[in-house]
Design a protein around this motif. Structure first.
Motif, mmCIF file in Angstrom:
data_model
loop_
_atom_site.group_PDB
_atom_site.id
_atom_site.type_symbol
_atom_site.label_atom_id
_atom_site.label_comp_id
_atom_site.label_asym_id
_atom_site.label_seq_id
_atom_site.Cartn_x
_atom_site.Cartn_y
_atom_site.Cartn_z
ATOM 1 N N SER A 180 -14.191 3.989 -6.717
ATOM 2 C CA SER A 180 -14.148 2.530 -6.624
ATOM 3 C C SER A 180 -14.346 1.843 -7.970
ATOM 4 O O SER A 180 -13.649 0.875 -8.287
ATOM 5 C CB SER A 180 -15.195 2.033 -5.624
ATOM 6 O OG SER A 180 -16.494 2.436 -5.989
ATOM 7 N N ASN B 7 -2.122 12.930 -1.357
ATOM 8 C CA ASN B 7 -3.461 12.434 -1.635
ATOM 9 C C ASN B 7 -4.257 13.615 -2.181
ATOM 10 O O ASN B 7 -4.488 14.591 -1.464
ATOM 11 C CB ASN B 7 -4.088 11.909 -0.344
ATOM 12 C CG ASN B 7 -5.513 11.429 -0.513
ATOM 13 O OD1 ASN B 7 -6.215 11.826 -1.444
ATOM 14 N ND2 ASN B 7 -5.956 10.587 0.397
ATOM 15 N N ASP C 192 -7.232 -5.611 -2.498
ATOM 16 C CA ASP C 192 -7.792 -4.523 -1.696
ATOM 17 C C ASP C 192 -6.752 -3.441 -1.429
ATOM 18 O O ASP C 192 -7.074 -2.242 -1.444
ATOM 19 C CB ASP C 192 -8.341 -5.065 -0.381
ATOM 20 C CG ASP C 192 -9.586 -5.918 -0.576
ATOM 21 O OD1 ASP C 192 -10.179 -5.862 -1.673
ATOM 22 O OD2 ASP C 192 -9.954 -6.654 0.360
ATOM 23 N N GLU C 193 -5.516 -3.848 -1.193
ATOM 24 C CA GLU C 193 -4.452 -2.871 -0.963
ATOM 25 C C GLU C 193 -4.176 -2.055 -2.227
ATOM 26 O O GLU C 193 -3.957 -0.840 -2.164
ATOM 27 C CB GLU C 193 -3.165 -3.569 -0.513
ATOM 28 C CG GLU C 193 -3.235 -4.149 0.882
ATOM 29 C CD GLU C 193 -3.596 -5.620 0.883
ATOM 30 O OE1 GLU C 193 -4.439 -6.037 0.042
ATOM 31 O OE2 GLU C 193 -3.035 -6.352 1.709
ATOM 32 N N ILE D 280 -6.097 6.502 -2.946
ATOM 33 C CA ILE D 280 -5.341 7.485 -2.171
ATOM 34 C C ILE D 280 -4.395 8.293 -3.043
ATOM 35 O O ILE D 280 -4.312 9.520 -2.920
ATOM 36 C CB ILE D 280 -4.554 6.773 -1.052
ATOM 37 C CG1 ILE D 280 -5.522 6.213 -0.007
ATOM 38 C CG2 ILE D 280 -3.549 7.722 -0.403
ATOM 39 C CD1 ILE D 280 -4.860 5.326 1.023
ATOM 40 N N ARG E 271 -12.377 7.137 -1.432
ATOM 41 C CA ARG E 271 -12.390 5.975 -0.528
ATOM 42 C C ARG E 271 -13.794 5.679 -0.020
ATOM 43 O O ARG E 271 -14.045 4.565 0.476
ATOM 44 C CB ARG E 271 -11.435 6.217 0.641
ATOM 45 C CG ARG E 271 -9.968 6.121 0.251
ATOM 46 C CD ARG E 271 -9.048 6.505 1.383
ATOM 47 N NE ARG E 271 -9.146 7.935 1.701
ATOM 48 C CZ ARG E 271 -8.399 8.545 2.616
ATOM 49 N NH1 ARG E 271 -7.503 7.844 3.294
ATOM 50 N NH2 ARG E 271 -8.533 9.848 2.836
ATOM 51 N N ARG F 85 -17.284 4.614 -0.958
ATOM 52 C CA ARG F 85 -17.735 3.864 -2.128
ATOM 53 C C ARG F 85 -18.867 4.548 -2.877
ATOM 54 O O ARG F 85 -19.036 4.354 -4.081
ATOM 55 C CB ARG F 85 -18.158 2.447 -1.718
ATOM 56 C CG ARG F 85 -16.995 1.563 -1.288
ATOM 57 C CD ARG F 85 -17.453 0.135 -1.065
ATOM 58 N NE ARG F 85 -17.989 -0.446 -2.276
ATOM 59 C CZ ARG F 85 -17.243 -1.046 -3.201
ATOM 60 N NH1 ARG F 85 -15.938 -1.081 -3.080
ATOM 61 N NH2 ARG F 85 -17.818 -1.589 -4.252
ATOM 62 N N GLU G 16 -7.031 0.421 -2.718
ATOM 63 C CA GLU G 16 -6.892 1.528 -1.762
ATOM 64 C C GLU G 16 -5.798 2.496 -2.216
ATOM 65 O O GLU G 16 -5.955 3.717 -2.130
ATOM 66 C CB GLU G 16 -6.573 0.989 -0.376
ATOM 67 C CG GLU G 16 -6.419 2.087 0.667
ATOM 68 C CD GLU G 16 -6.001 1.553 2.028
ATOM 69 O OE1 GLU G 16 -5.792 2.366 2.933
ATOM 70 O OE2 GLU G 16 -5.868 0.318 2.172
ATOM 71 N N SER G 17 -4.691 1.952 -2.713
ATOM 72 C CA SER G 17 -3.597 2.806 -3.180
ATOM 73 C C SER G 17 -4.020 3.642 -4.376
ATOM 74 O O SER G 17 -3.645 4.814 -4.495
ATOM 75 C CB SER G 17 -2.378 1.948 -3.534
ATOM 76 O OG SER G 17 -1.863 1.291 -2.395
ATOM 77 N N THR H 106 0.854 -1.185 0.000
ATOM 78 C CA THR H 106 0.000 0.000 0.000
ATOM 79 C C THR H 106 0.890 1.234 0.000
ATOM 80 O O THR H 106 2.113 1.139 0.048
ATOM 81 C CB THR H 106 -0.908 0.039 1.253
ATOM 82 O OG1 THR H 106 -0.108 0.311 2.406
ATOM 83 C CG2 THR H 106 -1.646 -1.273 1.432
#
Length: 490
Positions: free
Chosen positions: A104, A34, A90-91, A98, A325, A327, A94-95, A7
């Motif tokens: 999503s 970010n 999932d990581e 961010i 982040r 959804r 997320e990256s 991540t």
């Protein structure tokens, strides 16, 4: 050594050179933010030209032994990398949220496409066999084989950083090349360093993949002109791509360029308006319109024009905006202030030129409202430029000839789409539009692993994906065997 996961958390302040994580030490560093929160995620080294030299030298040294490994060995590394893509999904998602502001749906599509491209690359090794060819000389056997080009340089962009890096890196590795990758300075982790981490974990030999972080203004020229470079794979703007291709050509390296677009979306008078608007909302506003193949201009028949504009504006206004982040949010931030300011200027100038602002046009920090502009014309600022944002200028036309003329009135020829009630008519329009990719009753944001991806005119040189990328990263070698004594004329 600092432990690095999968991540954006933790320290990524290192280059990946010759199988080692080389800390920044006395190098300058680049802060990575970010874009949704403006918080600093991490910092990465601002590489020097000496670092680029070290990366290419390591790649050149490692390439011969990598090419000599069996197809099964190379594929085993890629298969392990694919397993990591699944395990760390999932990581990775997320990256993407961010670091690149990916909502999503976009993040998942990027991960899914990258995985599909990796799977498709597994078949390339088998295509590197030898074919025989007839000879006009008695007793001669001709063999033609495909061999790696050598060292592939990759300069990837910030909008789809994970996918657009992997779509060059993995085919290059599968065909026995080594790689030097420079991701965009806005997305150096998900576009580069995290990819190095994946292949490190997958067991790729040292030196076969090297990752340089830094500003293009500092190291881009050296990346594109290095004596060890054999193929320069670049995705980005046409303006920068012209320079990259020129430098690569001077180094006698092959340029593989996917460049800018100004993509038309043609809606004929017999189209289903609701279906066309469904496509238009996705094709204009996915990832805030920051996609080379997103809709840049909506060309709508005058009979449907008012209804189309009204429905498109209603849908645009309803799109949830916020931190990707969460959804439920569809619209995330644009990448930086420069991008935001360009978009604000395009809208302001287009309205001054006579267009009507139906909705949007403003920004809250880096969150730019989905924008619809009616009464637009092809030469207005938001239409004639690749605006690369959530802006939808809607231009009327009266007949097919005018639609085709408007669609082709641009230096670009990347992607296009046509919505129509008659598929034969749609195919005729597709044939007349000057673009490398045209989609009927869909929108232009499409990429599939088995289909060539690229454009015409100023939108690039060569193709990615499909079997086309195999040909970009390999070359032919002719070996002949004279089995019988040859009769020479002197």
């Amino acid at each position: 050594m600092t432990e690095r996961g999968f991540t954006t958390d933790g320290s990524w302040n290192a280059l990946y050179l010759d199988g080692e994580w080389v800390e920044a030490d006395d190098r300058d560093t680049i802060a990575v933010e970010n874009p949704a929160t403006r918080e600093e995620i991490t910092e990465v080294p601002a590489a020097t030209e000496e670092d680029v030299d070290r990366a290419y030298e390591a790649a050149a040294e490692a390439q011969e032994s990598w090419a000599a490994t069996s197809v099964e060995e190379r594929n085993a590394v890629i298969e392990d990398a694919i397993e990591l893509l699944d395990e760390k999904r999932d990581e990775i998602l997320e990256s993407l949220a961010i670091e690149s502001g990916s909502a999503s749906a976009k993040a998942f599509a990027e991960w899914q496409t990258a995985k599909g491209l990796c799977h498709h690359s597994l078949g390339f090794g088998e295509q590197m066999g030898t074919e025989t060819s007839e000879s006009m000389i008695p007793g001669k056997e001709n063999e033609v084989e495909r061999v790696p080009e050598g060292v592939v340089g990759v300069i990837s962009p910030w909008n789809f950083p994970f996918n657009l890096s992997l779509r060059a890196v993995v085919p290059a590795l599968a065909t026995g090349n080594s790689v030097v990758l420079k991701p965009a300075s806005s997305t150096p982790v998900i576009g580069g360093l995290l990819i190095a981490r994946i292949f490190e974990e997958a067991g790729l030999p040292e030196g076969v993949l090297n990752v340089i972080t830094g500003r293009g203004s500092d190291v881009g020229d050296r990346m594109a002109s290095h004596p060890e470079l054999d193929v320069m794979a670049f995705t980005g703007s046409t303006e920068v791509g012209k320079r990259v291709a020129s430098l690569a050509g001077e180094a006698l390296a092959l340029p593989a360029m996917e460049l800018g677009g100004n993509n038309p979306f043609v809606v004929t008078e017999d189209a289903d308006v609701d279906a066309a608007v469904d496509s238009a909302v996705f094709g204009s506003f996915l990832h805030q319109g920051q996609i080379c193949i997103s809709i840049n201009r909506h060309l709508v028949h005058e009979d449907l024009y008012d209804e189309y504009v009204e429905k498109l504006a209603e849908r645009a206004e309803a799109l949830p905006i916020g931190d990707p982040r969460e959804r439920e949010n569809v619209i995330g931030p644009v990448i930086d202030e420069g991008q935001r300011d360009d978009l604000l200027e395009y809208v302001e100038e287009t309205v001054e030129q006579g267009a009507t602002l139906e909705t949007g046009g403003e920004a809250d920090d880096l969150f730019f409202e989905p924008t619809v502009l009616s009464d637009a014309e092809n030469d207005m600022a938001a239409a004639c430029n690749e605006h690369f944002g959530p802006i939808a200028p809607v231009i009327p036309f009266s007949d097919e000839d005018e639609a085709v003329k408007l669609a082709n009135d641009t230096e670009y020829g990347l992607a296009a789409a046509v919505h129509t009630g008659d598929l034969d008519r749609g195919r005729d329009l597709a044939d007349r539009i000057e673009a490398g990719m045209v989609h009927i009753n869909d929108q232009p944001v499409n990429e599939e692993p088995a289909v060539p991806f690229g454009g015409m005119k100023a939108s690039g040189i060569g193709r990615y994906d499909g079997d086309e990328i195999f040909h970009e990263f390999t070359q032919t070698k002719w070996v002949s065997v004279q089995n019988e004594t040859r009769d020479y004329p002197f």
